[in-house]
Design an enzyme around this catalytic site. Structure first.
Site, mmCIF file in Angstrom:
data_model
loop_
_atom_site.group_PDB
_atom_site.id
_atom_site.type_symbol
_atom_site.label_atom_id
_atom_site.label_comp_id
_atom_site.label_asym_id
_atom_site.label_seq_id
_atom_site.Cartn_x
_atom_site.Cartn_y
_atom_site.Cartn_z
ATOM 1 C CE LYS A 285 -3.923 -1.816 2.706
ATOM 2 N NZ LYS A 285 -4.976 -1.659 1.700
ATOM 3 N NE ARG A 359 -10.828 -10.134 -1.991
ATOM 4 C CZ ARG A 359 -11.232 -9.271 -2.910
ATOM 5 N NH1 ARG A 359 -11.572 -9.682 -4.110
ATOM 6 N NH2 ARG A 359 -11.292 -7.984 -2.638
HETATM 7 N N1 BES Z 1 -8.058 -3.817 4.514
HETATM 8 C C1 BES Z 1 -8.265 -3.400 3.175
HETATM 9 C C2 BES Z 1 -9.590 -2.684 2.949
HETATM 10 C C3 BES Z 1 -9.776 -1.372 3.657
HETATM 11 C C4 BES Z 1 -9.643 -0.190 2.958
HETATM 12 C C5 BES Z 1 -10.181 -1.324 4.963
HETATM 13 C C6 BES Z 1 -9.873 1.012 3.599
HETATM 14 C C7 BES Z 1 -10.388 -0.132 5.612
HETATM 15 C C8 BES Z 1 -10.242 1.041 4.928
HETATM 16 C C9 BES Z 1 -8.252 -4.635 2.274
HETATM 17 O O1 BES Z 1 -7.446 -5.683 2.658
HETATM 18 C C10 BES Z 1 -7.759 -4.179 0.940
HETATM 19 O O2 BES Z 1 -6.639 -3.796 0.850
HETATM 20 N N2 BES Z 1 -8.623 -4.255 -0.050
HETATM 21 C C11 BES Z 1 -8.299 -3.866 -1.366
HETATM 22 C C12 BES Z 1 -8.944 -4.867 -2.265
HETATM 23 C C13 BES Z 1 -8.642 -4.681 -3.712
HETATM 24 C C14 BES Z 1 -7.183 -4.852 -3.972
HETATM 25 C C15 BES Z 1 -9.437 -5.663 -4.510
HETATM 26 C C16 BES Z 1 -8.873 -2.484 -1.608
HETATM 27 O O3 BES Z 1 -9.973 -2.205 -1.153
HETATM 28 O O4 BES Z 1 -8.200 -1.673 -2.219
HETATM 29 MN MN MN Z 2 -5.479 -5.459 2.016
#
Ligand code: BES
Ligand code: MN
Ligand code: ZN
Length: 507
Positions: A285, A359
């Site tokens: 990230k 997931r």
């Molecule tokens: N933990 C994150 C989602 C999240 C985003 C939680 C903002 C709280 C606040 C999750 O693991 C994630 O990174 N999801 C990705 C999924 C995508 C790559 C399909 C996302 O939402 O960008």
């Molecule tokens: Mn994530």
């Protein structure tokens, strides 16, 4: 805080602050009840009412007006606006109680009195009033900052709160307060876990704290370690956890309904995402805001909080709570985009993107949850940024294969004000996560409908016959701003919602 009920007269009860909730009528504060309660006392009656009015207090919901009153034993009155009685809802009571509790704290009032409004003015009963007032007050004062030096040693204000109402109303008020204390305790537990920094709350520590909670609340708790998860071929949890020096765990907690009715009680299983820190892994990230990813175990915290509530209220349910917990990190052994892993269910998954890790751990946990054929499964997860974009931070996304669960969660969401919004779960999205090199892949088509494809991925690991609901709580799990019913940080979202849903399902 200690909550009690007393039938002593408002003006004659000892205390440090008297909170007096007041409705609004024709855009003005309805100060008649206050005037009656303080009639003939020094500084009370019409003179007091006029001071309050001149001070600009109109009874608007969530407005507060502190005023000294010599003739009242508590010395100070905090007039608290409830708004127009036809618009005063359960959440209004929580918010007003929360704001009043915070004001009492800043006034260093140790003993607070609360004058309960007359039964006719409220659109709901005394039990609901006490339930919301206590919940709001407790939630507003959720302790934070325990890691500041000396942080834990400060005196607590207020220490006790006494509801003042005449005789026959005591029982309902006490019952409401007791129920609320359980709800607040579950919410506090969840908030506290979310607020803990990720160097302290590692997966192992989350398991330790779940175990400790289980012991205090009288639940059984089993924790699977890496060896045990290997035996179950939990490639999802192990695959996500392998990029971190902190080993993953699977927390498996059980609460059993008591007595002979207990065996026949419905079996509900709650599953919560427990990523104690989500760096994204190799699909790293961006740095800005990455600290918020300490809250990526908010779903796990919420289901553990719901267990606290169920246990304290001795709900007639057989409840199982499962939290897969791991740290998503990018070290030399970390999973890579294009890896194909085998899940506990036997399905193979291509990891297209290591940041779509939630997931993967949930898939194994949902399969594990389905093994003993529960009547209902509900999972909660901070799963997608897409859900935050779609619904913002006041709603959780709800995706489900069951009308019963959708109805129960909507009702519970309205009552607890942990609101949910129903989103689609359809075969088109199930197809979208089918893979080329494997059965499934952990990514849909780009960013389109991200919350929906995430849910559809999970659906591949749940038996179609089992009523199941998925709550994407990425938006509401954490807040950057303090509000009437809580400080910044973890909100505990989902704990009260799921406990209430369980109550509805078993009633
Ligand atoms: N933990 C994150 C989602 C999240 C985003 C939680 C903002 C709280 C606040 C999750 O693991 C994630 O990174 N999801 C990705 C999924 C995508 C790559 C399909 C996302 O939402 O960008
Ligand atoms: Mn994530
Ligand atoms: Zn995540």
């Amino acid at each position: 805080m200690r909550w009690t009920v007393s039938r002593t007269a408002v003006a004659d009860t000892a205390g440090d602050l008297l909170v007096f909730p007041v409705f609004q009528k024709d855009d003005e504060a309805d100060l008649k009840p206050l005037q009656t309660a303080t009639r003939g006392l020094a500084g009370g009656g019409p003179a007091l009412a006029s001071t309050i009015r001149k001070g600009g207090f109109s009874g608007k919901a969530e407005s507060l007006f502190p005023v000294p009153c010599e003739g009242v034993k508590a010395g100070w009155i905090l007039v608290a606006g409830l708004g127009k009685s036809e618009e005063t809802g359960l959440e209004t009571i929580r918010k007003v109680a929360g704001l009043a509790a915070k004001r009492a704290r800043s006034m260093k009032a140790a003993r607070v009195l609360v004058r309960v409004p007359g039964p006719k003015a409220l659109g709901f009963d005394d039990r609901a009033f006490a339930r919301c007032w206590v919940e709001g007050g407790e939630m507003a004062l959720t302790p934070i900052g325990e890691l500041k030096t000396g942080g834990g040693k400060k005196p607590v204000f207020p220490r006790q709160v006494k509801f003042l109402a005449d005789g026959p109303r005591g029982k309902a008020l006490r019952e409401g307060a007791t129920e609320a204390e359980a709800y607040a305790a579950g919410c506090h537990f969840a908030r506290h876990l979310v607020n803990l920094p990720p160097n302290i709350l590692t997966p192992k520590e989350m398991a330790t704290r779940a175990r400790r909670m289980a012991r205090t609340e009288g639940l059984t708790c089993k924790v699977l370690n890496v060896t045990q998860m290997k035996k179950l071929n939990m490639g999802g949890i192990l695959g996500v956890g392998q990029g971190s020096r902190q080993e993953p765990r699977l927390i498996d907690l059980q609460y059993k309904a008591q007595g002979t009715a207990g065996r026949k009680a419905p079996h509900v299983t709650l599953v919560g995402k427990g990523i104690t820190f989500d760096s994204g892994g190799i699909s790293l990230k961006p740095g800005a805001g990455m600290d918020l990813m300490k809250s990526d175990m908010g779903g796990g915290a919420a289901v553990l909080g719901a267990a606290v509530i169920a246990a304290r209220l001795k709900l007639p349910v057989n409840l199982r709570v499962i939290v897969p917990t791991a740290e998503n990190m990018p070290d030399g052994l970390a999973g890579k985009p294009a890896d194909v892993i085998t899940m506990a269910s036997g399905k193979t998954v291509e990891v297209r993107y290591t940041d779509a890790e939630g997931r993967l751990i949930l898939a194994d946990a949902l399969w594990y949850a389905g093994r003993d054929k529960p009547d209902y499964i509900i999972d909660a997860a901070t799963l997608t940024g897409a859900c935050v974009i779609a619904l913002g931070s006041h709603f959780a996304g709800l995706m489900s294969n069951s009308g019963t669960l959708i109805d129960a969660l909507k009702q519970a969401g309205g009552e607890t004000f942990a609101r949910v919004w129903h989103l689609p779960l359809v075969d088109e999205h199930r197809k979208e996560v089918e893979g080329t090199w494997s059965d499934l892949k952990n990514l849909g088509k780009g960013r389109e409908g991200g919350a929906l494809t995430a849910a559809a991925f999970l659906a591949h690991f749940v038996d179609d016959e089992t009523p199941w609901a998925h709550l994407d709580i990425a938006g509401p799990a954490y807040t950057q701003a303090a509000g009437a019913t809580g400080p910044k940080g973890g909100t505990g979202f989902g704990a009260r919602l799921m406990a209430r849903t369980v109550q509805i399902l078993v009633s």
